[in-house]
Write an enzyme that holds these catalytic residues in place. Structure first.
Site, PDB file in Angstrom:
ATOM      1  N   ASP A  12       0.909  -1.741   0.055  1.00  0.00           N
ATOM      2  CA  ASP A  12       0.151  -0.098   0.278  1.00  0.00           C
ATOM      3  C   ASP A  12       1.291   1.173   0.384  1.00  0.00           C
ATOM      4  O   ASP A  12       1.818   1.278   1.125  1.00  0.00           O
ATOM      5  CB  ASP A  12      -1.185  -0.493   1.523  1.00  0.00           C
ATOM      6  N   ILE A  13       0.857   2.110  -0.939  1.00  0.00           N
ATOM      7  CA  ILE A  13       1.881   3.103  -0.790  1.00  0.00           C
ATOM      8  C   ILE A  13       1.704   4.047  -0.185  1.00  0.00           C
ATOM      9  O   ILE A  13       2.291   4.888   0.134  1.00  0.00           O
ATOM     10  CB  ILE A  13       1.461   4.022  -3.092  1.00  0.00           C
ATOM     11  N   ASN A  26      -7.058  12.847 -10.657  1.00  0.00           N
ATOM     12  CA  ASN A  26      -7.916  13.685 -12.463  1.00  0.00           C
ATOM     13  C   ASN A  26      -7.459  15.066 -12.615  1.00  0.00           C
ATOM     14  O   ASN A  26      -6.685  15.025 -11.308  1.00  0.00           O
ATOM     15  CB  ASN A  26      -9.028  12.900 -12.081  1.00  0.00           C
ATOM     16  N   GLY A  34      -9.377   4.841  -5.610  1.00  0.00           N
ATOM     17  CA  GLY A  34      -8.530   4.112  -6.467  1.00  0.00           C
ATOM     18  C   GLY A  34      -7.522   4.462  -5.557  1.00  0.00           C
ATOM     19  O   GLY A  34      -7.707   4.655  -4.381  1.00  0.00           O
ATOM     20  N   VAL A  35      -6.500   4.405  -5.676  1.00  0.00           N
ATOM     21  CA  VAL A  35      -4.859   4.794  -5.096  1.00  0.00           C
ATOM     22  C   VAL A  35      -5.138   6.604  -4.753  1.00  0.00           C
ATOM     23  O   VAL A  35      -5.111   7.042  -2.834  1.00  0.00           O
ATOM     24  CB  VAL A  35      -3.549   4.910  -5.813  1.00  0.00           C
ATOM     25  N   ASP A  36      -5.868   7.937  -5.510  1.00  0.00           N
ATOM     26  CA  ASP A  36      -5.801   8.640  -4.962  1.00  0.00           C
ATOM     27  C   ASP A  36      -7.694   9.152  -3.719  1.00  0.00           C
ATOM     28  O   ASP A  36      -6.998   9.312  -2.732  1.00  0.00           O
ATOM     29  CB  ASP A  36      -7.260   9.456  -6.173  1.00  0.00           C
ATOM     30  N   SER A 119      -2.973   5.053 -14.251  1.00  0.00           N
ATOM     31  CA  SER A 119      -3.673   4.994 -15.017  1.00  0.00           C
ATOM     32  C   SER A 119      -4.035   3.482 -15.304  1.00  0.00           C
ATOM     33  O   SER A 119      -4.757   3.230 -16.080  1.00  0.00           O
ATOM     34  CB  SER A 119      -2.956   5.453 -16.858  1.00  0.00           C
ATOM     35  N   GLY A 121      -5.633   1.229 -13.216  1.00  0.00           N
ATOM     36  CA  GLY A 121      -6.964   1.611 -12.821  1.00  0.00           C
ATOM     37  C   GLY A 121      -7.793   1.606 -13.367  1.00  0.00           C
ATOM     38  O   GLY A 121      -8.639   0.876 -14.106  1.00  0.00           O
TER      39      GLY A 121
HETATM   40  N1  AR6 Z   1      -1.134   1.117  -3.139  1.00  0.00           N
HETATM   41  C1  AR6 Z   1      -0.960   1.465  -4.067  1.00  0.00           C
HETATM   42  N2  AR6 Z   1      -1.422   0.897  -4.944  1.00  0.00           N
HETATM   43  C2  AR6 Z   1      -2.470   1.373  -5.151  1.00  0.00           C
HETATM   44  C3  AR6 Z   1      -3.451   1.575  -3.929  1.00  0.00           C
HETATM   45  C4  AR6 Z   1      -2.475   1.414  -2.259  1.00  0.00           C
HETATM   46  N3  AR6 Z   1      -3.018   1.776  -1.808  1.00  0.00           N
HETATM   47  N4  AR6 Z   1      -4.605   1.200  -4.327  1.00  0.00           N
HETATM   48  C5  AR6 Z   1      -4.974   1.462  -5.971  1.00  0.00           C
HETATM   49  N5  AR6 Z   1      -4.051   0.980  -6.281  1.00  0.00           N
HETATM   50  P1  AR6 Z   1      -6.219   3.472  -9.743  1.00  0.00           P
HETATM   51  P2  AR6 Z   1      -5.978   5.375 -12.409  1.00  0.00           P
HETATM   52  C6  AR6 Z   1      -3.601   0.658  -7.292  1.00  0.00           C
HETATM   53  O1  AR6 Z   1      -7.643   2.955 -10.403  1.00  0.00           O
HETATM   54  O2  AR6 Z   1      -5.538   4.203 -13.316  1.00  0.00           O
HETATM   55  C7  AR6 Z   1      -8.974   7.568  -9.246  1.00  0.00           C
HETATM   56  O3  AR6 Z   1     -10.595   7.792  -9.803  1.00  0.00           O
HETATM   57  C8  AR6 Z   1      -4.668  -0.058  -8.543  1.00  0.00           C
HETATM   58  O4  AR6 Z   1      -4.633  -1.512  -8.417  1.00  0.00           O
HETATM   59  O5  AR6 Z   1      -6.495   4.609  -8.235  1.00  0.00           O
HETATM   60  O6  AR6 Z   1      -4.796   6.280 -12.829  1.00  0.00           O
HETATM   61  C9  AR6 Z   1      -9.403   9.060  -9.261  1.00  0.00           C
HETATM   62  O7  AR6 Z   1      -9.257  10.298  -8.605  1.00  0.00           O
HETATM   63  C10 AR6 Z   1      -4.300   0.438  -9.876  1.00  0.00           C
HETATM   64  O8  AR6 Z   1      -2.918  -0.695 -10.337  1.00  0.00           O
HETATM   65  O9  AR6 Z   1      -6.266   5.140 -10.821  1.00  0.00           O
HETATM   66  C11 AR6 Z   1      -9.028   9.127 -11.229  1.00  0.00           C
HETATM   67  O10 AR6 Z   1     -10.292   9.320 -11.280  1.00  0.00           O
HETATM   68  C12 AR6 Z   1      -3.022   2.042  -9.980  1.00  0.00           C
HETATM   69  O11 AR6 Z   1      -3.146   2.153  -8.306  1.00  0.00           O
HETATM   70  C13 AR6 Z   1      -9.076   8.336 -11.530  1.00  0.00           C
HETATM   71  O12 AR6 Z   1      -9.019   6.967 -10.489  1.00  0.00           O
HETATM   72  C14 AR6 Z   1      -4.036   3.116 -10.129  1.00  0.00           C
HETATM   73  O13 AR6 Z   1      -5.526   2.619 -10.398  1.00  0.00           O
HETATM   74  C15 AR6 Z   1      -7.295   7.024 -12.119  1.00  0.00           C
HETATM   75  O14 AR6 Z   1      -7.396   6.473 -13.015  1.00  0.00           O
END
Ligand code: AR6
Length: 172
Positions: A12-13, A26, A34-36, A119, A121
């Protein structure tokens, strides 16, 4: 040695204890899923206030805030491309995310930085192609910059981890 400066881990980052973590945000920079979502939840409401003052961010660009309640000192927010099949400049925009984040890190004396798979997720970028871009752009940057000294790719699952390890082997 360049390869000693790149680490690939799972986890977990938000738990990263270094100078900066990168957020896959975004263009509004006002939080999301997600990670955000995980980063905003762990950093506390001050992060949202700081992001509000930034006035958004273009795709491929990056902006920096403090880390507030996070163990890392800074958060670098970058906006990855939404995957539309690969012929909409997605790889150029994704490379720009890594490049602009690393440039911002160097300017703020960030010695250690962690990236999620930007990108890969909600935005649907295939992990094999994305990890190649991440590793190639980072290696190119580190070749000509001493700071950051160390870059960690934090993978949320084993499939992501395996893709990064393969991408690293392909570049070496
Ligand atoms: N630690 C590390 N990696 C993670 C964590 C974490 N805690 N949680 C998720 N990931 P995403 P995107 C991974 O969807 O595709 C948001 O709503 C996840 O498994 O977070 O760039 C923003 O506000 C995946 O491999 O980001 C934007 O609207 C990676 O992080 C949109 O999603 C990215 O997944 C951005 O989409």
């Amino acid at each position: 040695m360049l390869n000693d400066r790149i680490k690939i881990t799972t986890g977990d980052i938000t738990a990263f204890t270094g100078d900066a973590i990168v957020n896959a945000a975004n263009t509004k920079l006002l939080g999301g899923g997600g990670v955000d979502g995980a980063i905003h939840a762990a950093a506390g409401s001050q992060l949202l206030e700081a992001c509000r003052a930034l006035g958004g961010c273009r795709e491929g660009a990056s902006k920096i805030t403090p880390g507030f309640d996070l163990p890392s000192r800074h958060v670098i927010h970058t906006v990855g491309p939404y995957w539309e099949g690969g012929d909409h400049d997605e790889s150029t925009v994704l490379a720009s995310c890594y490049q602009s984040s690393l440039e911002l890190a160097a300017r703020h004396d960030v010695r250690s930085i962690a990236f999620p798979a930007i990108s890969c997720g909600v935005y649907g970028y295939p992990i094999d192609a994305a990890s190649e871009v991440a590793i190639r752009t980072t290696i190119d940057f580190l070749r000509s910059n001493d700071i950051p000294g160390e870059v960690t790719f934090i993978c949320f699952d084993d499939t992501t981890y395996d893709a990064y390890v393969r991408a690293m082997k392909n570049q070496s």
